[in-house]
Design an enzyme around this catalytic site. Structure first.
Site, PDB file in Angstrom:
ATOM      1  N   GLU A 153     -20.286 -25.656  -4.505  1.00 35.99           N
ATOM      2  CA  GLU A 153     -19.826 -24.735  -3.480  1.00 35.99           C
ATOM      3  C   GLU A 153     -19.541 -25.414  -2.130  1.00 35.99           C
ATOM      4  O   GLU A 153     -18.429 -25.288  -1.588  1.00 35.99           O
ATOM      5  CB  GLU A 153     -20.874 -23.616  -3.327  1.00 35.99           C
ATOM      6  CG  GLU A 153     -20.801 -22.773  -2.088  1.00 35.99           C
ATOM      7  CD  GLU A 153     -19.687 -21.748  -2.136  1.00 35.99           C
ATOM      8  OE1 GLU A 153     -19.470 -21.160  -3.203  1.00 35.99           O
ATOM      9  OE2 GLU A 153     -19.025 -21.551  -1.102  1.00 35.99           O
ATOM     10  N   GLY A 185      -7.129 -13.636  15.196  1.00 36.12           N
ATOM     11  CA  GLY A 185      -5.756 -13.222  15.415  1.00 36.12           C
ATOM     12  C   GLY A 185      -5.453 -13.159  16.894  1.00 36.12           C
ATOM     13  O   GLY A 185      -5.994 -13.923  17.696  1.00 36.12           O
ATOM     14  N   GLY A 186      -4.622 -12.202  17.298  1.00 37.06           N
ATOM     15  CA  GLY A 186      -4.232 -12.129  18.696  1.00 37.06           C
ATOM     16  C   GLY A 186      -5.144 -11.277  19.558  1.00 37.06           C
ATOM     17  O   GLY A 186      -5.041 -11.298  20.776  1.00 37.06           O
TER      18      GLY A 186
END
Length: 430
Positions: free
Chosen positions: A141, A252-253
């Protein structure tokens, strides 16, 4: 009426530990007959890994092998090869996650299986994509996470804790199993048109990288601009030429962050995640709900571009608000007024949420024996006309006689297989 999506599909499951079993368990929950091949006397390594009792299989095993059948089989013996050959000839899907080359050495690689049963879909999980310079590495993993882009972009961006950090989510294991599941289901649909099975190759590396897709977006942007406006480092710090770690930004924004709440000093999870959206109307609503209406006329905060340049001041002031309330109080005050937010929930809180049992997000399975009832995460998607059968995980070799009988073997032959080491350890040796 049986509405199980995979009713009538037979799967030979030659996988172990987590990545492969997570995939084949979902196939079983979708209604397929999944025959798990296990080493005689030993079984899947997770049976005895992290056990809560030496007299019971571990939760690790139970949570990945519900509703399967167990066939103990040494496929390296002549009889074992014959039995596996018979199973392959009548199965729809064959899945394995052994180390590279192991199945070919055993005589059951893709070419051999395809020759035995052209309709059989062959699914394989390996650490790295074919042709990778790291293909020789033994993949676990964390190896998948550090080579697939997850670790370098996760964690704190400054101070002593600025080190590559792996996620608590199984991005390399169960995530890989779900990616392979997508490929196998697509291959089943393809077979409806072609009449022929195909080879589905899924690497742990690619499964991790797929979930880091937005980080490749960030790298492209960084290459163009030399900075990333949504990151904490902007605008005051110099960016390296690669995507750095970014703490708890949303990615994100919008302006998202994790904030301390009233009891954070005694409860390490009394935190809440709050997002300040970029839209003018959404920002106006945020300011009115939280009581920051002075921001609406302040040029440092009243536009999204300005807020990107004053993150630290924004975080500090929101922190002053959240520290006076618990994470649930903040969520109630903001969430009910349309502001994106959510409490940081620990596993105890999640597993005590009764709504998750009512909607089958969490399910209780009656295993019996020394285990009794245990809880696991159910099928993550829901169907309007189908609910999976969450049956117990099999005892080691618990279905061996049943499966061999279905293949046409007699009671004497089955007894002989147990004596010669095909389906049981010889003289107690495993």
């Amino acid at each position: 009426m049986n509405t199980a999506p995979l009713q009538g599909i037979k799967v030979v499951d030659f996988t172990n530990v987590q990545s492969g079993p997570s995939c084949t368990q979902m196939l079983a929950w979708f209604g397929a007959e999944v025959i798990k091949i296990e080493r005689p006397g030993v079984g899947d390594p997770t049976r005895t890994e992290l056990q809560f009792s030496k007299d019971a299989p571990s939760y690790y095993y139970l949570q990945l092998n519900s509703d399967k059948k167990s066939l103990t089989l040494d496929a390296a013996t002549p009889d074992g090869k014959e039995i596996l050959t018979k199973l392959i000839k009548e199965c729809d899907i064959f899945v394995e996650n052994l180390h590279p080359g192991a199945m070919d050495k055993l005589g059951f690689g893709w070419d051999a299986v395809h020759a035995l049963n052209p309709r059989c879909i062959y699914g394989t999980i390996k650490g790295f994509p074919q042709g990778s310079p790291y293909a020789h590495l033994k993949a676990y993993e964390p190896i998948a996470q550090v080579t697939g882009g997850a670790a370098t972009t996760t964690g704190w961006y400054s101070g002593d804790d600025n080190i590559p950090t792996q996620s608590g989510a199984a991005l390399g294991d169960s995530n890989t199993g779900m990616h392979l599941l997508i490929g196998l289901l697509a291959a089943l649909a393809q077979r409806e048109r072609t009449g022929e099975g195909c080879f589905v190759y899924q690497s742990m590396h690619n499964a991790c990288l797929n979930l880091c897709r937005i980080k490749t977006r960030d790298q492209l942007t960084l290459d163009k601009l030399g900075y990333l406006v949504q990151y904490p480092q902007y605008p005051n710090e110099k960016f390296p030429d690669y995507v750095p770690r970014s703490g708890n930004i949303e990615g994100g924004g919008v302006l998202g962050w994790t904030y301390k709440c009233k009891n954070w000093a005694t409860d390490p999870n009394d935190y809440v995640y709050v997002i300040v959206e970029r839209g003018e109307k959404q920002f106006e609503n945020f300011c009115k709900v939280i009581g920051f209406e002075d921001w609406l006329t302040n040029p440092d905060f009243n536009t999204a571009d300005a807020r990107d340049k004053h993150k630290t001041e924004i975080w500090q002031r929101i922190q002053e608000y959240t520290i006076t309330k618990t994470k649930y109080e903040v969520t109630e005050a903001l969430g009910t007024n349309g502001i994106p937010c959510g409490p940081v929930l620990n596993m105890k809180e999640i597993m005590n949420d009764q709504s998750l049992y009512e909607n089958k997000t969490l399910v209780k399975i009656q295993q019996g024996g020394n285990v009794g009832e245990y809880v696991t995460v159910g099928c993550p998607c829901t169907f309007s006309n189908f609910t999976p059968n969450y049956g117990p995980a099999p005892e080691l070799g618990g279905n061996t006689e049943e499966i061999l009988t279905s293949l046409g073997y007699t009671a004497d032959q089955i007894a002989a297989f147990a004596k010669n080491g095909t389906t049981a350890p010889v003289d107690g040796h495993m």
